[in-house]
Design an enzyme around this catalytic site. Structure first.
Site, PDB file in Angstrom:
ATOM      1  N   CYS A 156      -1.535  -8.280  -5.694  1.00 16.71           N
ATOM      2  CA  CYS A 156      -2.726  -7.586  -6.158  1.00 16.71           C
ATOM      3  C   CYS A 156      -3.751  -8.562  -6.713  1.00 16.71           C
ATOM      4  CB  CYS A 156      -2.407  -6.525  -7.200  1.00 16.71           C
ATOM      5  SG  CYS A 156      -3.821  -5.426  -7.455  1.00 16.71           S
ATOM      6  N   CYS A 205      -7.390  -3.108  -2.671  1.00 23.01           N
ATOM      7  CA  CYS A 205      -7.477  -3.460  -4.087  1.00 23.01           C
ATOM      8  C   CYS A 205      -8.479  -2.517  -4.744  1.00 23.01           C
ATOM      9  CB  CYS A 205      -7.954  -4.904  -4.269  1.00 23.01           C
ATOM     10  SG  CYS A 205      -6.776  -6.159  -3.794  1.00 23.01           S
TER      11      CYS A 205
END
Length: 407
Positions: free
Chosen positions: A162, A337
């Site tokens: 991430c 994201c």
């Protein structure tokens, strides 16, 4: 139990559980074993929200037994080594598990020890990280208490899971300080080891708007190398040499590497991650081995959204392998994201290989390059529900058959 199984999956995280569930949806009755020593399973994308005071930590974690597919044999040990020439995995206890097809999904290792002094001060002295379940609440505690001083947020060199999370923590913190009327008294710095704010250029203008709104000092090419907790001092390596910064709050994202037992194995690429074809996710040297998730060598963003797309591809191709055929499904590099730029708004970055934009919704519904309320609702309300009730149960909502070459 150790022994022989048709399919062995190493790892009971998002990738391992989702792949097992997708396999069973396609062919019930399969003999699948999952090697996983942990007794809890976490929805890790939720930890950013915990650190921002939006989620309670308990909602991000469940017992492993509750998410493990009922038809799967759960081997509650850690894998120690791979012997792909013999179709074997050796467990920490010394026993051997044999397979016809192997799926490698042990995740990525957080290498806290690579930053000198960090492990001794995590969770105290103003040093925190949303990358750990037990520390994310401390992030929120620090944010609420800080009224003035310096807050530093760090991002290590890639690859990390991430890639947006380091700055998500910063934006949510700044939003709270702005609402509390104290942001003007806090010096905020984002120390990013990379050379750009975000790797896909289309999303940078919106993010830079928030960097400016919050008055963040953007320090690119700054790699955190040591932390002195009691002195509240952080040292960064730059092109010009070492620089030190005093802090009142330090949010650290640790360097991340492949698990040692994987990087030491015949399955590893030079990077240490599972050496797989980036489209079929089949190993480049062993035809009955597949890899996905954060431990894969594919050049995609390491996110849960990527796993959601990868697991159906692996499921299709493993079944093809068992039936004596070559792979027919392909992964397109999709990752997402959801960048929480303020409480109530998100820049929904969705992209594939080469930074190609891959939006899930038409622009008139969600324009991912702009901060939007609907994207926040998706992140806060919809995606956690889809994770627990869809992805981990083999229901491929928002996932398949996208990216498949053929069905």
């Amino acid at each position: 139990m150790p022994g022989s199984h048709t399919i062995v999956i190493v790892g009971g995280g998002a990738a391992g559980i989702a792949t097992a569930a997708s396999l069973l949806k396609r062919r019930s009755g399969l003999d699948i074993a999952i090697i996983e020593p942990a007794d809890t399973h976490a929805y890790q994308p939720g930890w950013t929200m915990v650190g921002g005071g939006i989620f309670k930590p308990e909602v991000t974690r469940r017992s492993m037994a509750s998410v493990m597919p009922k038809a799967v044999t759960w081997i509650r040990q850690a894998a120690k080594s791979f012997q792909p020439e013999a179709n074997e995995v050796t467990l920490e206890g010394g026993s051997i598990v044999r397979y016809e097809a192997l799926v490698v999904a042990p995740g990525i290792r957080l290498a806290w020890e690579k930053i000198e002094g960090l492990e001794d001060t995590l969770g105290k002295n103003g040093v925190t990280s949303n990358y750990r379940y037990d520390l994310a609440p401390y992030t929120w505690e620090l944010v609420q208490k800080l009224r003035s001083g310096r807050a530093i947020f760090t991002q290590p060199p890639m690859p990390i899971k991430c890639a947006g999370a380091p700055q998500k923590a910063m934006y949510l913190s700044c939003d709270h300080w702005l609402r509390a009327g104290v942001l003007r008294d806090i010096d905020v710095e984002f120390c990013n080891a990379g050379g750009v704010l975000f790797g896909v250029a289309d999303y940078v203008p919106a993010l830079m708007g928030y960097i400016e709104k919050y008055g963040v000092d953007l320090s690119l090419g700054h790699t955190l190398v040591s932390v002195d907790g009691p002195a509240q001092e952080a040292v960064f390596m730059t092109d010009e040499g070492e620089v030190s910064r005093e802090f009142d709050m330090l949010h650290v994202v640790p360097p991340q590497v492949a698990p040692q037992f994987l990087s030491d194995s015949p399955l590893a690429a030079e990077s240490g991650f599972t050496d797989v074809d980036q489209h079929t996710l089949r190993h480049n040297r062993y035809d009955n081995v597949y890899g996905l998730g954060d431990a894969g060598s594919m050049p995609n963003a390491k996110t849960a959204a990527a796993v959601r797309k990868q697991s159906p591809v692996v499921a299709v191709n493993v079944l093809q392998q068992l039936d004596g055929h070559g792979p027919r499904a392909g992964y397109d590099g999709y990752g997402s994201c959801p960048l929480t730029v303020e409480r109530g708004k998100i820049v929904l970055a969705e992209f594939g290989y080469g930074g190609k934009l891959m939006p899930s919704f038409p622009e008139w519904i969600i324009d991912g390059t702009k901060p939007q309320r609907l994207s926040w609702m998706l992140k806060a309300d919809v995606l956690p529900w889809i994770y627990w009730n869809g992805m981990l149960k083999g229901r491929e909502w928002l996932a398949g058959p996208g990216g498949l070459i053929a069905q």
